[in-house]
Write an enzyme that holds these catalytic residues in place. Sequence first.
Site, mmCIF file in Angstrom:
data_model
loop_
_atom_site.group_PDB
_atom_site.id
_atom_site.type_symbol
_atom_site.label_atom_id
_atom_site.label_comp_id
_atom_site.label_asym_id
_atom_site.label_seq_id
_atom_site.Cartn_x
_atom_site.Cartn_y
_atom_site.Cartn_z
ATOM 1 N N GLU A 47 0.832 -1.204 0.000
ATOM 2 C CA GLU A 47 0.000 0.000 0.000
ATOM 3 C C GLU A 47 0.869 1.259 0.000
ATOM 4 O OE1 GLU A 47 -3.681 -0.693 2.171
ATOM 5 O OE2 GLU A 47 -3.572 1.361 2.895
ATOM 6 N N HIS A 94 6.108 -27.155 -0.041
ATOM 7 C CA HIS A 94 5.369 -28.193 -0.769
ATOM 8 C C HIS A 94 4.268 -27.576 -1.614
ATOM 9 C CE1 HIS A 94 7.515 -31.141 1.659
ATOM 10 N NE2 HIS A 94 7.434 -30.207 2.583
ATOM 11 N N LYS A 143 -12.984 2.656 -1.635
ATOM 12 C CA LYS A 143 -13.953 2.937 -0.565
ATOM 13 C C LYS A 143 -15.097 3.805 -1.113
ATOM 14 C CE LYS A 143 -10.676 2.958 3.342
ATOM 15 N NZ LYS A 143 -10.071 3.715 4.433
HETATM 16 O O1 PA5 Z 1 -2.976 1.703 6.102
HETATM 17 C C1 PA5 Z 1 -3.973 2.285 5.741
HETATM 18 O O2 PA5 Z 1 -4.020 3.525 5.659
HETATM 19 C C2 PA5 Z 1 -5.233 1.524 5.400
HETATM 20 O O3 PA5 Z 1 -5.009 0.160 5.284
HETATM 21 C C3 PA5 Z 1 -6.269 1.762 6.470
HETATM 22 O O4 PA5 Z 1 -5.767 1.333 7.713
HETATM 23 C C4 PA5 Z 1 -7.577 1.027 6.174
HETATM 24 O O5 PA5 Z 1 -8.036 1.366 4.899
HETATM 25 C C5 PA5 Z 1 -8.611 1.396 7.219
HETATM 26 O O6 PA5 Z 1 -8.759 2.799 7.276
HETATM 27 P P1 PA5 Z 1 -9.288 3.526 8.555
HETATM 28 O O7 PA5 Z 1 -8.314 3.303 9.662
HETATM 29 O O8 PA5 Z 1 -9.392 4.966 8.173
HETATM 30 O O9 PA5 Z 1 -10.611 2.914 8.878
#
Ligand code: PA5
Length: 417
Positions: free
Chosen positions: A277, A298, A408
Amino acid sequence: MSELQVDLTHAGVPSAELQSHAASLGKALAALDETPAGDFLRIVHSPAVLREIRACAKRRPPGVTDVVQLGIGGSSLGAQALCTALLPSRHNQFVRRPGLRFHFPDNIDPDSFAALLRGLHPKRTLVHVVSKSGGTLETQAQLHALLEWFTHEGRRFPLRQNLVVTTGPDGSLREFAEREGLSILHLPEHVPGRYSVFTASGLLVPALCGVPVGRILKGAREMEARCRQDSMLGPAGQLAALHFLQDREQGRSIHVELIYADALLLLGAWFRQLWAESLGKKKRGPTPVVARGTTDQHSQLQLYMEGPDDKLYTFLCVDRFRSRVRISKRATPASLAGRDLGDIFAAEARGTQQALLERGRPLIEIRLPRVSPEAVGGLLLLQQLQTALAGALYGVDPFTQPGVEAGKRAALDILAG
Ligand code: PA5
């Protein structure tokens, strides 16, 4: 001090080549130190974080047997990884009162969510809701499904006592928590979920279940100091440069982490999210893969040995396990007789490394002396800093997630009709 070892001998990039990135890495660290983005490093020094977590853990309502963390992605993976790494294996099965069982739905699959609820009792459940933005669809859906369950059970949900919220400075979750008079713990404004493991998001549930979270932060501070000591920023800078060079110059854009310790498997899932990410932007970025040793020998190893040479391997190993499991002296083959399972595990990891090296596949080894809070805290800090520095080398901002936000928004639009 729990020294985690990083061995780059067989990583396929000469150290002089890594060194050529020292100046860029130094600049990237200076930028972190001067901008809010570096808050993910500063939080490990904040006594306020630990104070807030400990105070909240102390207010645990009497009679509680289970704690559920609602949240997704960075708001769930860190706490899960710490619970599974630092509590005994099969903790939920063996824990006795006053110990708590932990649960992370981490999804909105109706079958698994319903099964979770069937195993809980409203009065004995503490719920920790985590969302930095406060607006994530899955987290809101989980929260309101849980509130509905309490209503259906015919009980008034004892909101104030049994619900704790960890969230950012604004958003609808904060508004809800303020309206209901709930305990609120704070997520720093500039720290995205995947860098928030050293806040209440990652530490509250482990603390409630008995993990000494102060020792995790101590390990993180020690690792940070180690990384600041040399011009390459220690293992963080070396790993960032190495992965970047292997990807951009040798075409090895798939990064496989082979984990030889079940306790650390979810740390692999946590790092996979962090790496993907943070770096997957502008059509750049490595593809992280997690494999379980020896199980996936495996499953995937044939591909790793003889498939395309587009991968860099990291072996995550542990020197000393918590348990010893002795094999019978009459076992065959004789090389097994009287050995410990840990010896066989180590031999399998070593053998797989050797076989990969014979085929010219590059690999890194990271070794933890044991799975202690200090070593795990050190590893998390190392991987966060490595990711932030790799962002600078790739020329992407490792603290944004526009692709995730787009998903989202699209889901919300679909629901709105
Ligand atoms: O690392 C990140 O920014 C994302 O993975 C968020 O943690 C995830 O989308 C959840 O978002 P939020 O904490 O705003 O609910």
